[in-house]
Design a protein around this motif. Structure first.
Motif, mmCIF file in Angstrom:
data_model
loop_
_atom_site.group_PDB
_atom_site.id
_atom_site.type_symbol
_atom_site.label_atom_id
_atom_site.label_comp_id
_atom_site.label_asym_id
_atom_site.label_seq_id
_atom_site.Cartn_x
_atom_site.Cartn_y
_atom_site.Cartn_z
ATOM 1 N N PHE A 188 83.301 48.081 -32.689
ATOM 2 C CA PHE A 188 82.955 49.430 -32.233
ATOM 3 C C PHE A 188 82.168 49.371 -30.923
ATOM 4 O O PHE A 188 81.376 48.455 -30.712
ATOM 5 N N THR A 189 82.348 50.397 -30.104
ATOM 6 C CA THR A 189 81.478 50.545 -28.933
ATOM 7 C C THR A 189 80.160 51.174 -29.416
ATOM 8 O O THR A 189 80.064 51.623 -30.568
ATOM 9 N N GLY A 190 79.189 51.247 -28.536
ATOM 10 C CA GLY A 190 77.912 51.872 -28.907
ATOM 11 C C GLY A 190 78.116 53.323 -29.341
ATOM 12 O O GLY A 190 77.605 53.757 -30.374
ATOM 13 N N GLY A 191 78.880 54.061 -28.548
ATOM 14 C CA GLY A 191 79.124 55.468 -28.846
ATOM 15 C C GLY A 191 79.794 55.656 -30.202
ATOM 16 O O GLY A 191 79.486 56.600 -30.940
ATOM 17 N N GLN A 192 80.689 54.736 -30.547
ATOM 18 C CA GLN A 192 81.419 54.868 -31.812
ATOM 19 C C GLN A 192 80.546 54.655 -33.050
ATOM 20 O O GLN A 192 80.946 55.026 -34.150
ATOM 21 N N VAL A 193 79.398 54.021 -32.875
ATOM 22 C CA VAL A 193 78.486 53.920 -34.028
ATOM 23 C C VAL A 193 77.283 54.854 -33.851
ATOM 24 O O VAL A 193 76.219 54.646 -34.422
ATOM 25 N N GLY A 194 77.488 55.875 -33.026
ATOM 26 C CA GLY A 194 76.461 56.906 -32.890
ATOM 27 C C GLY A 194 75.157 56.397 -32.293
ATOM 28 O O GLY A 194 74.083 56.870 -32.661
ATOM 29 N N LEU A 195 75.262 55.442 -31.369
ATOM 30 C CA LEU A 195 74.043 54.964 -30.715
ATOM 31 C C LEU A 195 73.770 55.885 -29.517
ATOM 32 O O LEU A 195 74.405 55.770 -28.471
ATOM 33 N N VAL A 196 72.844 56.819 -29.715
ATOM 34 C CA VAL A 196 72.565 57.829 -28.694
ATOM 35 C C VAL A 196 71.282 57.469 -27.943
ATOM 36 O O VAL A 196 70.275 57.096 -28.544
ATOM 37 N N ILE B 4 81.415 44.601 -35.933
ATOM 38 C CA ILE B 4 81.029 44.070 -34.622
ATOM 39 C C ILE B 4 80.703 45.239 -33.697
ATOM 40 O O ILE B 4 81.489 46.185 -33.569
ATOM 41 N N VAL B 5 79.535 45.186 -33.078
ATOM 42 C CA VAL B 5 79.103 46.298 -32.227
ATOM 43 C C VAL B 5 78.827 45.780 -30.811
ATOM 44 O O VAL B 5 78.218 44.722 -30.633
ATOM 45 N N ALA B 6 79.270 46.538 -29.825
ATOM 46 C CA ALA B 6 79.024 46.175 -28.428
ATOM 47 C C ALA B 6 77.539 46.328 -28.123
ATOM 48 O O ALA B 6 76.963 47.391 -28.360
ATOM 49 N N GLY B 7 76.937 45.281 -27.582
ATOM 50 C CA GLY B 7 75.535 45.353 -27.212
ATOM 51 C C GLY B 7 75.357 46.130 -25.924
ATOM 52 O O GLY B 7 76.346 46.464 -25.243
ATOM 53 N N PHE B 8 74.106 46.474 -25.598
ATOM 54 C CA PHE B 8 73.731 46.906 -24.236
ATOM 55 C C PHE B 8 74.123 48.348 -23.913
ATOM 56 O O PHE B 8 73.722 48.875 -22.900
ATOM 57 N N GLN B 9 74.924 49.005 -24.779
ATOM 58 C CA GLN B 9 75.452 50.316 -24.394
ATOM 59 C C GLN B 9 75.216 51.389 -25.450
ATOM 60 O O GLN B 9 75.043 51.102 -26.628
ATOM 61 N N GLY B 10 75.236 52.621 -24.990
ATOM 62 C CA GLY B 10 75.173 53.765 -25.889
ATOM 63 C C GLY B 10 75.816 54.949 -25.192
ATOM 64 O O GLY B 10 76.531 54.762 -24.194
ATOM 65 N N VAL B 11 75.575 56.136 -25.725
ATOM 66 C CA VAL B 11 76.007 57.351 -25.031
ATOM 67 C C VAL B 11 74.827 58.318 -25.004
ATOM 68 O O VAL B 11 73.995 58.297 -25.905
ATOM 69 N N ASP B 12 74.778 59.138 -23.946
ATOM 70 C CA ASP B 12 73.722 60.150 -23.923
ATOM 71 C C ASP B 12 74.199 61.375 -24.711
ATOM 72 O O ASP B 12 75.334 61.383 -25.209
ATOM 73 N N PRO B 13 73.379 62.403 -24.871
ATOM 74 C CA PRO B 13 73.801 63.544 -25.706
ATOM 75 C C PRO B 13 75.081 64.229 -25.192
ATOM 76 O O PRO B 13 75.750 64.919 -25.944
#
Ligand code: ADP
Ligand code: ASP
Ligand code: MG
Length: 406
Positions: A91-99, A128-137
């Protein structure tokens, strides 16, 4: 939670080795979340590409670009695990709700929605989660600052209440100094959150400092160890009584600093507040602040910043000089800060003297001194930086295997 840094996933063989580590834990009955960085020097290469296009790339687009590195490694690692016959999903950061907030290139994590991860863990997948990234609101991709995959891993460990967060890297643990600069540096078996936080903030890039903030707040035990060697690593934990017995636990170096000096600043209440409020609008992080009196009614105010923030700061300072009616401003791009860290400083005397003496004996001039309860930092010239680190490391006997308390 297992985190593999860039050098640990630099090529196909290394990715396979990481896959095996994750599978071993999975087979032992553990629920495993793996966080990975971009392969090898990918992030550096992406930054170079951007700079070849334009000297000052837009930060939102930088995040869009840099985040791609981790997307390559998560998918390859998932495939490597599948190849061994084990279920896994990336998953990317956004896909696991890392805001995160919306401060591009140095965003801070606001919330993580662990629901999707837990669902897959319960179904038996290695997640597996991508490090270093997320999404803003607004769903813009953000990144957490260089080295930020550590923070992704520890934050996930915190929300998932993991037993441990293992940081796999290219050294066997946390050392008394960067082993690449000080060959006599020793690995420490355990270090407190507070010490590691200071070391990381003061330049020891083995851990991202935000990761340690999370770990301390949520009590996540961290183990730093080598990705392909079996040797035991370093535990980063709550402070224990023994830790205070050592005078200095480690030394760190921050090389990429710049110093800004405003000359002839009217020495009246409110000026400093005004100056730093303006700087804050650019999101430039100010490190040490030094104020000296030039003549009655006139002060000099100096501060250090990250070297990368210099172009933005230079632009802003010209306007500040005019608005605040200062005499002028100068910039030095060749400064570094060498620091010592240790909870033992609270109870030992003569620590500062020992550090200053080591620098004096090496004929190294100190431009500024900053202190806190558990660290002392000296601003010096860039050219003296590595020599200073070695001299101080030696002065505190950190190269000796048997320290007094052991
Ligand atoms: P990764 O890609 O695995 O995240 P990093 O390059 O970010 O790895 O961090 C590991 C590096 O940190 C080591 O190669 C080492 O040169 C450097 N380092 C700096 N200070 C220390 C220290 N006190 N102990 C161990 N490593 C350190
Ligand atoms: N790939 C990112 C970097 O190089 C994040 C990380 O490695 O932690 O900074
Ligand atoms: Mg790192």
């Amino acid at each position: 939670v297992q985190k593999f840094g860039g050098s640990s996933v630099a090529d196909v063989e290394k990715i396979r080795a990481c896959a095996k580590r994750a599978i071993n834990e999975h087979k032992a009955g553990n629920r495993v979340v793996v966080v990975v960085s971009a392969m090898g020097k990918t992030t550096d290469q992406l930054i170079t590409l951007a700079k070849d296009i334009t000297p000052n790339p837009n930060k939102r687009e930088m995040d869009m670009l840099m985040s791609t590195g981790e997307q390559v490694s998560i998918s390859l690692l998932a495939m490597a695990i599948h190849h061994e016959g084990c279920p896994a999903i990336s998953f990317t950061g956004g896909q696991v709700g890392l805001v995160t907030d919306n401060v591009h290139t140095k965003a801070r994590i606001k919330t993580i929605d662990a629901e999707r991860i837990i669902r897959h863990l319960e179904a038996g997948d290695i997640v597996i989660v991508a490090g270093f990234q997320g999404v803003d609101p607004d769903y813009n991709i953000t990144t957490l600052g260089r080295g930020g995959s550590d923070t992704t891993a520890v934050a996930l460990a915190a929300v998932l209440q993991a037993d441990v967060c293992q940081i796999f890297t290219d050294v066997t643990g946390v050392f008394t100094a960067d082993p690449r600069i000080v060959s006599e540096a020793r690995k420490v078996n355990a270090i407190s959150y507070d010490e590691m936080l200071e070391l990381a903030s003061l330049g020891a890039k083995v851990m991202h400092s935000r990761a340690i903030e999370f770990a301390k707040k949520y009590n996540v035990p961290i183990e730093v160890r080598h990705s392909h060697l079996e040797e035991e690593g370093t535990m980063i934990t709550q402070e224990t009584e023994d830790m205070e017995k050592v005078m200095v636990s480690g030394v760190a170096l921050k090389k990429d600093l710049a110093k800004v000096t405003l000359r002839g600043v009217p020495d009246t209440p409110g000026i400093a507040a005004d100056l730093f409020a303006r700087l804050a609008t650019t999101k430039v992080v100010v490190d040490d602040i030094i104020q000296t009196i030039q003549e009655p009614g006139m002060a000099n105010i100096g501060f250090t910043i990250d070297h990368n923030d210099l172009p933005e700061t230079e632009k802003l300072m010209d306007k500040i000089v005019k608005d605040l009616k200062c005499e002028g401003v100068s910039f030095e791009s060749d400064v570094a800060k060498v620091s010592i860290v240790g909870v033992g400083m609270r109870t030992h005397v003569g620590v500062a003297e020992k550090m200053f003496r080591a620098l004096a004996d090496g004929k190294i001039n100190i431009e500024n001194i900053s202190t806190s309860e558990i660290c002392i930092g000296c601003l010096i010239k860039h050219e003296d930086a590595e020599r200073a680190l070695r001299l101080i490391h030696q002065a505190f006997g950190l190269d000796k295997i048997e320290q007094e308390e052991k």
